[in-house]
Design an enzyme around this catalytic site. Structure first.
Site, PDB file in Angstrom:
ATOM      1  N   LYS A  56       0.831  -1.221   0.000  1.00 30.75           N
ATOM      2  CA  LYS A  56       0.000   0.000   0.000  1.00 30.75           C
ATOM      3  C   LYS A  56       0.860   1.263   0.000  1.00 30.75           C
ATOM      4  O   LYS A  56       0.459   2.296   0.514  1.00 30.75           O
ATOM      5  CB  LYS A  56      -0.955   0.014   1.203  1.00 30.75           C
ATOM      6  CG  LYS A  56      -1.816  -1.219   1.362  1.00 30.75           C
ATOM      7  CD  LYS A  56      -2.757  -1.412   0.188  1.00 30.75           C
ATOM      8  CE  LYS A  56      -3.769  -2.526   0.453  1.00 30.75           C
ATOM      9  NZ  LYS A  56      -3.162  -3.868   0.521  1.00 30.75           N
ATOM     10  N   HIS A  70     -20.055  47.010 -24.056  1.00 33.21           N
ATOM     11  CA  HIS A  70     -21.363  46.460 -23.680  1.00 33.21           C
ATOM     12  C   HIS A  70     -22.016  45.741 -24.857  1.00 33.21           C
ATOM     13  O   HIS A  70     -23.236  45.557 -24.882  1.00 33.21           O
ATOM     14  CB  HIS A  70     -22.305  47.551 -23.156  1.00 33.21           C
ATOM     15  CG  HIS A  70     -21.743  48.380 -22.042  1.00 33.21           C
ATOM     16  ND1 HIS A  70     -21.741  47.955 -20.732  1.00 33.21           N
ATOM     17  CD2 HIS A  70     -21.128  49.582 -22.048  1.00 33.21           C
ATOM     18  CE1 HIS A  70     -21.178  48.876 -19.966  1.00 33.21           C
ATOM     19  NE2 HIS A  70     -20.779  49.872 -20.748  1.00 33.21           N
ATOM     20  N   SER A 119     -23.754  20.322 -38.444  1.00 31.55           N
ATOM     21  CA  SER A 119     -24.935  19.903 -37.697  1.00 31.55           C
ATOM     22  C   SER A 119     -25.487  18.629 -38.304  1.00 31.55           C
ATOM     23  O   SER A 119     -25.506  18.472 -39.529  1.00 31.55           O
ATOM     24  CB  SER A 119     -26.000  20.999 -37.731  1.00 31.55           C
ATOM     25  OG  SER A 119     -27.257  20.532 -37.268  1.00 31.55           O
ATOM     26  N   SER A 179      -3.288  13.103  -3.467  1.00 29.43           N
ATOM     27  CA  SER A 179      -4.364  12.677  -4.381  1.00 29.43           C
ATOM     28  C   SER A 179      -4.767  13.805  -5.324  1.00 29.43           C
ATOM     29  O   SER A 179      -5.067  13.573  -6.492  1.00 29.43           O
ATOM     30  CB  SER A 179      -5.577  12.204  -3.569  1.00 29.43           C
ATOM     31  OG  SER A 179      -6.027  13.219  -2.679  1.00 29.43           O
ATOM     32  N   VAL A 180      -4.758  15.039  -4.806  1.00 34.56           N
ATOM     33  CA  VAL A 180      -5.099  16.202  -5.623  1.00 34.56           C
ATOM     34  C   VAL A 180      -4.124  16.333  -6.786  1.00 34.56           C
ATOM     35  O   VAL A 180      -4.517  16.529  -7.945  1.00 34.56           O
ATOM     36  CB  VAL A 180      -5.097  17.485  -4.773  1.00 34.56           C
ATOM     37  CG1 VAL A 180      -5.366  18.715  -5.649  1.00 34.56           C
ATOM     38  CG2 VAL A 180      -6.122  17.398  -3.653  1.00 34.56           C
ATOM     39  N   GLU A 181      -2.843  16.220  -6.474  1.00 37.00           N
ATOM     40  CA  GLU A 181      -1.808  16.435  -7.497  1.00 37.00           C
ATOM     41  C   GLU A 181      -1.761  15.326  -8.538  1.00 37.00           C
ATOM     42  O   GLU A 181      -1.333  15.556  -9.678  1.00 37.00           O
ATOM     43  CB  GLU A 181      -0.450  16.597  -6.816  1.00 37.00           C
ATOM     44  CG  GLU A 181      -0.358  17.918  -6.078  1.00 37.00           C
ATOM     45  CD  GLU A 181       0.785  18.011  -5.084  1.00 37.00           C
ATOM     46  OE1 GLU A 181       0.898  19.050  -4.415  1.00 37.00           O
ATOM     47  OE2 GLU A 181       1.579  17.040  -4.985  1.00 37.00           O
ATOM     48  N   ARG A 182      -2.236  14.138  -8.174  1.00 36.45           N
ATOM     49  CA  ARG A 182      -2.310  13.060  -9.164  1.00 36.45           C
ATOM     50  C   ARG A 182      -3.293  13.419 -10.280  1.00 36.45           C
ATOM     51  O   ARG A 182      -3.180  12.928 -11.400  1.00 36.45           O
ATOM     52  CB  ARG A 182      -2.716  11.741  -8.502  1.00 36.45           C
ATOM     53  CG  ARG A 182      -1.637  11.147  -7.602  1.00 36.45           C
ATOM     54  CD  ARG A 182      -2.141   9.913  -6.883  1.00 36.45           C
ATOM     55  NE  ARG A 182      -1.257   9.512  -5.814  1.00 36.45           N
ATOM     56  CZ  ARG A 182      -0.265   8.617  -5.924  1.00 36.45           C
ATOM     57  NH1 ARG A 182      -0.041   8.054  -7.098  1.00 36.45           N
ATOM     58  NH2 ARG A 182       0.482   8.296  -4.884  1.00 36.45           N
TER      59      ARG A 182
END
Length: 442
Positions: free
Chosen positions: A67, A141, A262, A307-310
């Site tokens: 692990k 605008h 389309s 885990s975020v960086e993976r």
């Protein structure tokens, strides 16, 4: 990673083989560093550097038990060596290897991004030069304002990319750092000379201070830079989407032979590339927040960032690379319609010249408030005519606004007919284009 939005060159920098290859590169540099400091014998150093290899399937097999991916990696490599394997990963902790290896991946990836931005900038520059004097209406605008040129639009895009290049090159230095400072970053088990030797070997700088990880403000800065870059690219894409609207039709994405727009409407030619770029930029921008949230780790480290960086590291680079390449191609092949630009410029019957008239009146002693009233009251008449479908220009080529201004005795008495007509010259609005280009392009 979505294969549809990935280019092979960048993708290869973030696959599993690239990840473990970077780890192995760091570990070998560590062995060479210890050898230079006299700990590891020459023979063992040579054996490790020549023979050390990994097997991805074996790593997966070991990790299923341990692990722990780094331990699985070092065990797999050790199986390719003999007794000299005792020196592999000596004195460092997992993050020393992983973070330094990621620095190599980020450095090489960011160099590709920088090349992409340089290429995009060159494509924008070419279109700016081509359309330096191509008149079009400027909008605020979404409403017609005053005459500009499409070259000026491109010049602004180019100038923005220059800022991004400057930021990215500065960030390249920020992220190109490694560490071999040990479990808590105190360099207790590895001399500071070793850290500097290894980082120099890898083409990195040693982080002046670290705990168990490279500090994530560096990563957050990188992700923020990519997010800002994406925002500018989305801005370009949105502008192209607007210019391709049927009611505007001043520019259009290249529509290749055999292309279909389309499944239901055979006539459709949609701005699909710029819409795709808009979507990809939203995704790239979304990586900035989790990168910032990764900065705050518990004490000397935790693995909430891992885990975020993976996700965000490979995906941000791969997606940004693809998006920039697509945008470069879009800009290069963008079809411009100068005649439609001129048609739209005349659409409001000369109202785009209102400020020019306004600025002439104070020269004759008229207060700004009264000048505004004179100019606006005639402008409102034009809006009324346009609402009723009246032609913006008469058979003599005179715009509606010019007709009303020339019929205004108060205005004519103040500045004269010739002065009014001179206010309707496009050259007045383009007289400084060359000077602006000189400031932007040098």
């Amino acid at each position: 990673m979505v294969e549809r939005y990935a280019r092979e060159k960048m993708k290869k920098l973030w696959d599993m083989n690239a990840k473990y290859s970077a780890w192995l590169e760091v570990e070998k540099a560590l062995v060479r560093g210890w050898n230079k400091l006299g700990l590891i014998p020459d023979s063992d150093c040579e054996k490790i550097c020549q023979n050390a290899k990994f097997d991805i399937a074996r790593i997966d097999e070991i990790e299923a038990v341990t692990k722990h991916d780094l331990i699985a990696f070092t065990t797999s490599v050790a199986e390719s060596l003999g007794e000299e394997s005792r020196w592999f990963h000596y004195g460092i902790t997992s993050s020393d290897c992983i973070d330094t290896a990621v620095a190599l991946q980020m450095r090489d990836s960011l160099k590709i991004i920088i090349e992409d931005v340089e290429e995009l900038s060159e494509k924008i520059k070419l279109r700016a030069m081509e359309h330096k004097d191509t008149l079009m209406v400027g909008r605020s605008h979404g409403i017609h304002g005053e005459p500009i040129t499409f070259g000026l639009v491109c010049a602004i895009w180019y100038d923005e990319m220059k800022r991004h290049l400057k930021a990215l090159n500065a960030t390249l230095e920020v992220i190109s750092v490694g560490q071999l400072s040990g479990a808590m970053g105190n360099l207790a088990h590895t001399p500071i000379e070793l850290e500097e030797l290894v980082c120099e070997d890898l083409g990195l700088k040693a982080a002046p201070a670290s705990n168990q990880v490279i500090q994530r403000d560096r990563y957050a800065r990188l992700m923020s830079d990519l997010a800002l870059l994406a925002s500018s690219c989305e801005k370009i894409a949105v502008e192209i989407r607007h210019l391709q609207r049927t009611e505007v039709y001043e520019a259009e994405e290249y529509f290749s032979e055999g292309q279909k727009g389309s499944s239901a409407m055979p006539h459709k030619r949609n701005p699909v590339l710029s819409e795709n770029i808009t979507g990809l930029c939203r995704v790239i921008r979304s990586f900035a927040i989790p990168a910032m949230e990764n900065v705050a780790l518990w004490h000397e480290r935790d693995i909430s960032h891992s885990s975020v960086e993976r996700f965000i590291l490979p995906d941000s680079f791969i997606t940004t690379d693809f998006m920039l390449t697509r945008l470069s191609t879009l800009i290069e092949k963008l079809v411009i319609y100068p005649k439609n630009m001129m048609k739209n410029l005349n659409l409001t019957g000369g109202l785009v010249f209102s400020q020019r008239i306004l600025l002439e009146l104070p020269k004759k002693g008229v207060s700004r408030e009264n000048a505004y009233k004179i100019v606006q009251r005639n402008a409102m008449k034009v809006w009324g005519d346009l609402q009723e479908g009246k032609a913006a220009v008469n058979e003599k080529g005179e715009s509606l606004y010019l007709q009303y201004l020339l019929a205004d005795s108060e205005l004519v008495g103040l500045i004269g007919e010739e002065a009014i007509k001179e206010c309707f010259e496009f050259s007045y609005y383009t007289k400084n284009v060359d000077s602006i280009f000189k400031r932007v392009f040098g």
